[in-house]
Enzyme design. Structure first.
Site, PDB file in Angstrom:
ATOM      1  N   LYS A 294     -19.855 -25.255  26.716  1.00 13.18           N
ATOM      2  CA  LYS A 294     -19.432 -25.522  25.335  1.00 13.18           C
ATOM      3  C   LYS A 294     -19.437 -24.218  24.516  1.00 13.18           C
ATOM      4  O   LYS A 294     -18.508 -23.938  23.771  1.00 13.18           O
ATOM      5  CB  LYS A 294     -20.409 -26.527  24.718  1.00 13.18           C
ATOM      6  CG  LYS A 294     -19.725 -27.585  23.910  1.00 13.18           C
ATOM      7  CD  LYS A 294     -20.678 -28.676  23.506  1.00 13.18           C
ATOM      8  CE  LYS A 294     -20.023 -29.439  22.382  1.00 13.18           C
ATOM      9  NZ  LYS A 294     -20.623 -30.694  22.069  1.00 13.18           N
TER      10      LYS A 294
ATOM     11  N   LYS B  56     -31.120 -26.501  26.152  1.00  8.79           N
ATOM     12  CA  LYS B  56     -31.344 -27.820  25.571  1.00  8.79           C
ATOM     13  C   LYS B  56     -32.832 -28.114  25.651  1.00  8.79           C
ATOM     14  O   LYS B  56     -33.538 -27.560  26.510  1.00  8.79           O
ATOM     15  CB  LYS B  56     -30.568 -28.878  26.367  1.00  8.79           C
ATOM     16  CG  LYS B  56     -30.315 -30.148  25.613  1.00  8.79           C
ATOM     17  CD  LYS B  56     -29.069 -30.076  24.751  1.00  8.79           C
ATOM     18  CE  LYS B  56     -28.876 -31.315  23.933  1.00  8.79           C
ATOM     19  NZ  LYS B  56     -27.663 -31.248  23.116  1.00  8.79           N
TER      20      LYS B  56
ATOM     21  N   LEU C  19     -14.581 -44.869  13.308  1.00 11.68           N
ATOM     22  CA  LEU C  19     -14.297 -44.240  12.009  1.00 11.68           C
ATOM     23  C   LEU C  19     -15.615 -43.801  11.376  1.00 11.68           C
ATOM     24  O   LEU C  19     -15.920 -44.139  10.241  1.00 11.68           O
ATOM     25  CB  LEU C  19     -13.573 -45.231  11.091  1.00 11.68           C
ATOM     26  CG  LEU C  19     -12.152 -45.615  11.520  1.00 11.68           C
ATOM     27  CD1 LEU C  19     -11.688 -46.845  10.747  1.00 11.68           C
ATOM     28  CD2 LEU C  19     -11.188 -44.462  11.296  1.00 11.68           C
ATOM     29  N   GLY C  20     -16.404 -43.081  12.140  1.00 13.62           N
ATOM     30  CA  GLY C  20     -17.686 -42.589  11.629  1.00 13.62           C
ATOM     31  C   GLY C  20     -17.489 -41.257  10.933  1.00 13.62           C
ATOM     32  O   GLY C  20     -16.428 -40.977  10.363  1.00 13.62           O
TER      33      GLY C  20
ATOM     34  N   GLY D 169     -14.487 -39.441  12.948  1.00 16.00           N
ATOM     35  CA  GLY D 169     -13.253 -40.230  13.042  1.00 16.00           C
ATOM     36  C   GLY D 169     -12.620 -40.516  11.690  1.00 16.00           C
ATOM     37  O   GLY D 169     -11.399 -40.474  11.546  1.00 16.00           O
TER      38      GLY D 169
ATOM     39  N   ALA E 294     -15.923 -42.361  19.133  1.00 11.46           N
ATOM     40  CA  ALA E 294     -17.088 -43.255  19.028  1.00 11.46           C
ATOM     41  C   ALA E 294     -18.141 -42.910  20.076  1.00 11.46           C
ATOM     42  O   ALA E 294     -19.235 -42.467  19.733  1.00 11.46           O
ATOM     43  CB  ALA E 294     -16.656 -44.707  19.156  1.00 11.46           C
TER      44      ALA E 294
HETATM   45  P1  NAD Z   1     -20.898 -41.634  14.004  1.00  8.52           P
HETATM   46  O1  NAD Z   1     -22.084 -42.350  14.536  1.00  8.52           O
HETATM   47  O2  NAD Z   1     -20.878 -41.208  12.574  1.00  8.52           O
HETATM   48  O3  NAD Z   1     -19.576 -42.519  14.236  1.00  8.52           O
HETATM   49  C1  NAD Z   1     -19.348 -43.324  15.345  1.00  8.52           C
HETATM   50  C2  NAD Z   1     -18.497 -44.497  14.864  1.00  8.52           C
HETATM   51  O4  NAD Z   1     -18.136 -45.264  16.012  1.00  8.52           O
HETATM   52  C3  NAD Z   1     -19.238 -45.415  13.908  1.00  8.52           C
HETATM   53  O5  NAD Z   1     -18.440 -45.680  12.762  1.00  8.52           O
HETATM   54  C4  NAD Z   1     -19.460 -46.683  14.731  1.00  8.52           C
HETATM   55  O6  NAD Z   1     -19.467 -47.867  13.955  1.00  8.52           O
HETATM   56  C5  NAD Z   1     -18.257 -46.625  15.658  1.00  8.52           C
HETATM   57  N1  NAD Z   1     -18.397 -47.434  16.848  1.00  8.52           N
HETATM   58  C6  NAD Z   1     -19.519 -47.722  17.574  1.00  8.52           C
HETATM   59  N2  NAD Z   1     -19.230 -48.552  18.586  1.00  8.52           N
HETATM   60  C7  NAD Z   1     -17.900 -48.800  18.509  1.00  8.52           C
HETATM   61  C8  NAD Z   1     -17.015 -49.585  19.281  1.00  8.52           C
HETATM   62  N3  NAD Z   1     -17.441 -50.315  20.321  1.00  8.52           N
HETATM   63  N4  NAD Z   1     -15.691 -49.586  18.937  1.00  8.52           N
HETATM   64  C9  NAD Z   1     -15.255 -48.886  17.871  1.00  8.52           C
HETATM   65  N5  NAD Z   1     -16.062 -48.122  17.100  1.00  8.52           N
HETATM   66  C10 NAD Z   1     -17.364 -48.079  17.413  1.00  8.52           C
HETATM   67  O7  NAD Z   1     -20.686 -40.417  14.981  1.00  8.52           O
HETATM   68  P2  NAD Z   1     -19.820 -39.101  14.709  1.00  8.52           P
HETATM   69  O8  NAD Z   1     -20.720 -38.038  14.215  1.00  8.52           O
HETATM   70  O9  NAD Z   1     -18.589 -39.449  13.946  1.00  8.52           O
HETATM   71  O10 NAD Z   1     -19.433 -38.701  16.201  1.00  8.52           O
HETATM   72  C11 NAD Z   1     -18.442 -39.386  16.919  1.00  8.52           C
HETATM   73  C12 NAD Z   1     -18.422 -38.874  18.357  1.00  8.52           C
HETATM   74  O11 NAD Z   1     -18.161 -37.469  18.357  1.00  8.52           O
HETATM   75  C13 NAD Z   1     -19.749 -39.060  19.104  1.00  8.52           C
HETATM   76  O12 NAD Z   1     -19.465 -39.275  20.477  1.00  8.52           O
HETATM   77  C14 NAD Z   1     -20.418 -37.695  18.943  1.00  8.52           C
HETATM   78  O13 NAD Z   1     -21.330 -37.428  20.006  1.00  8.52           O
HETATM   79  C15 NAD Z   1     -19.228 -36.779  19.015  1.00  8.52           C
HETATM   80  N6  NAD Z   1     -19.454 -35.487  18.339  1.00  8.52           N
HETATM   81  C16 NAD Z   1     -19.763 -35.440  17.015  1.00  8.52           C
HETATM   82  C17 NAD Z   1     -19.984 -34.207  16.405  1.00  8.52           C
HETATM   83  C18 NAD Z   1     -20.312 -34.114  14.924  1.00  8.52           C
HETATM   84  O14 NAD Z   1     -20.247 -33.013  14.377  1.00  8.52           O
HETATM   85  N7  NAD Z   1     -20.651 -35.204  14.243  1.00  8.52           N
HETATM   86  C19 NAD Z   1     -19.871 -33.016  17.143  1.00  8.52           C
HETATM   87  C20 NAD Z   1     -19.535 -33.099  18.517  1.00  8.52           C
HETATM   88  C21 NAD Z   1     -19.333 -34.346  19.094  1.00  8.52           C
END
Ligand code: NAD
Length: 379
Positions: free
Chosen positions: A77, A89, A190-191, A194, A252
């Site tokens: 990464k 890690k 849509l977290g 998304g 997600a």
């Molecule tokens: P988050 O927890 O804010 O959002 C995840 C979203 O997915 C939530 O809205 C949740 O309700 C939804 N969700 C859960 N189960 C679901 C399902 N079965 N169907 C549809 N939606 C579902 O997480 P995030 O920070 O937005 O991260 C999203 C992904 O990206 C994760 O896999 C995370 O590891 C990865 N990621 C995030 C970052 C970051 O900066 N936040 C960086 C690298 C990777």
């Protein structure tokens, strides 16, 4: 039996993985109850960087396997994101809901500090910034801190921007233009990431299929579409894979590209932030057979990592956003190489990172006597 003896009960595969690592530290502090493992996979590009996860692992073996897998992932990464860090890690063995104490994180901070700048860490699953405020009292090697403490704050902003650059690069290869408009994207989740990707796609003139178990997030993006333009259609979790869209954007969770879902996919590309999207490497090959382009997740979702790494130069938002653009150029290079060598994009991405490390090894470094970064400004 002590921790190390117990870890030696591991399988040959785990022992093999241990030998791939530069250093593995077993941390045991009886006073605070801290039991942790820090794994430094490779520091060719700089000191190791990687979050600290806390989970109620069932055994030391399970924790060891997890930390070895995750630290190796961080090496790739970091190389892909072109930050001057290697892969590492940490895992703390315990239940984050019951076992956390400030003393435990101070003890963890002391172990991190004992590595003399070879390892930088911060939050991950099961740990929060509050925990690292305690660890930070013992070491300067903490990253991913809130803006109030001199950090970059919400890392999902650059992560979402990286997904947008990933989509642009992929569109260029698939549709001949990096324009995002006039296409339909299926967003799963849509977290934090998304939702921001959805907003930027709507702004760019795209239409969306969206799915989230959180009702509010769906209603909210439908409301936003009234201001930004574009059509947002809500679909169920089962419909996500078979939706009639141009691109699938998983934001997600991982493992969603597998035998069952690949069969249903109608899209031309998969580009999203979720970690470990391919259930296994063979699913990269299955996507290739179906002529679906896969944007390797660890390249696409590196925006947050770029931000965290920038904290050690003295965080600068504009620089982070500019650097996130490298996701666009790196992806184009990976796609080109995959086509030239007739390999999957994930194989091409791995080679791309390995070459970056090899090139660095071959560079002259007359004045480098220590791995401690010369540019680290936090004292
Ligand atoms: P988050 O927890 O804010 O959002 C995840 C979203 O997915 C939530 O809205 C949740 O309700 C939804 N969700 C859960 N189960 C679901 C399902 N079965 N169907 C549809 N939606 C579902 O997480 P995030 O920070 O937005 O991260 C999203 C992904 O990206 C994760 O896999 C995370 O590891 C990865 N990621 C995030 C970052 C970051 O900066 N936040 C960086 C690298 C990777």
């Amino acid at each position: 039996m002590n921790m190390i003896e117990q870890s030696l009960q591991t399988t040959d595969t785990v022992i093999e993985k241990m030998h791939e690592h530069e250093q593995i530290v077993f941390c045991n502090d009886t006073k605070s109850g801290l039991k942790a493992i820090i794994a430094l996979h490779n520091t060719t590009l700089g000191p190791a960087l990687g979050g600290c996860r806390m989970r109620p692992y069932r055994s030391m073996d399970e924790a060891l396997e997890d930390v070895l897998r995750l630290s190796k992932g961080m090496t790739y990464k970091c190389a892909a994101a072109d930050v001057d860090f290697g892969g590492g890690k940490a895992v703390i063995i315990g239940d984050p809901a019951k076992d956390k104490t400030p003393a435990m994180f101070r003890a963890f901070g002391q172990f991190v500090d004992s590595l003399g700048g070879r390892f930088y860490t911060g939050t991950d699953m099961g740990t929060s910034m509050d925990d690292f405020i305690h660890a930070q009292k013992e070491t300067n090697c903490i990253v991913g801190i809130p803006e109030a403490y001199g950090g970059g704050g919400d890392s999902s902003i650059p992560t979402a921007l990286g997904v947008i650059y990933g989509l642009k690069a992929t569109n260029k290869v698939v549709f001949g233009t990096d324009d995002l408009s006039g296409k339909t994207y299926t967003i799963q989740g849509l977290g934090k990431v998304g939702y921001k990707v959805a907003e930027q796609l709507l702004e760019a003139g795209a239409d969306l299929y969206v799915s989230d178990i959180n009702e509010e997030a769906v209603l909210s993006i439908q409301e936003r579409a009234k201001q930004l333009g574009g059509i947002v259609r809500r679909i169920s979790g089962d419909e996500v894979y078979s939706a009639n869209a141009d691109v699938f954007v998983p934001c997600a969770f991982g493992g969603i590209i597998n035998d069952e879902t690949i069969e249903q996919l109608k899209v031309k590309a998969v580009v999203g932030s979720a970690n470990n999207q391919l259930l296994s490497e063979k699913h990269g090959e299955a996507l290739k057979q179906k002529e679906i382009i896969y944007a390797p997740d660890y390249i696409v979702n590196a925006g947050g990592l770029i931000q965290v790494a920038d904290e050690l130069y003295g965080y600068n938002k504009e620089r982070v956003l500019a650097k996130t653009y490298s996701i666009y150029t790196s992806l184009l290079e990976v796609y080109k190489q995959a086509e030239l060598d007739d390999i999957t994009t994930i194989q091409a991405a791995n080679r791309f990172c390995e070459k970056r490390m090899e090139d660095r090894k071959n560079q002259n470094s007359f004045f480098t006597h220590t791995k401690r970064p010369k540019w680290a400004i936090r004292k």
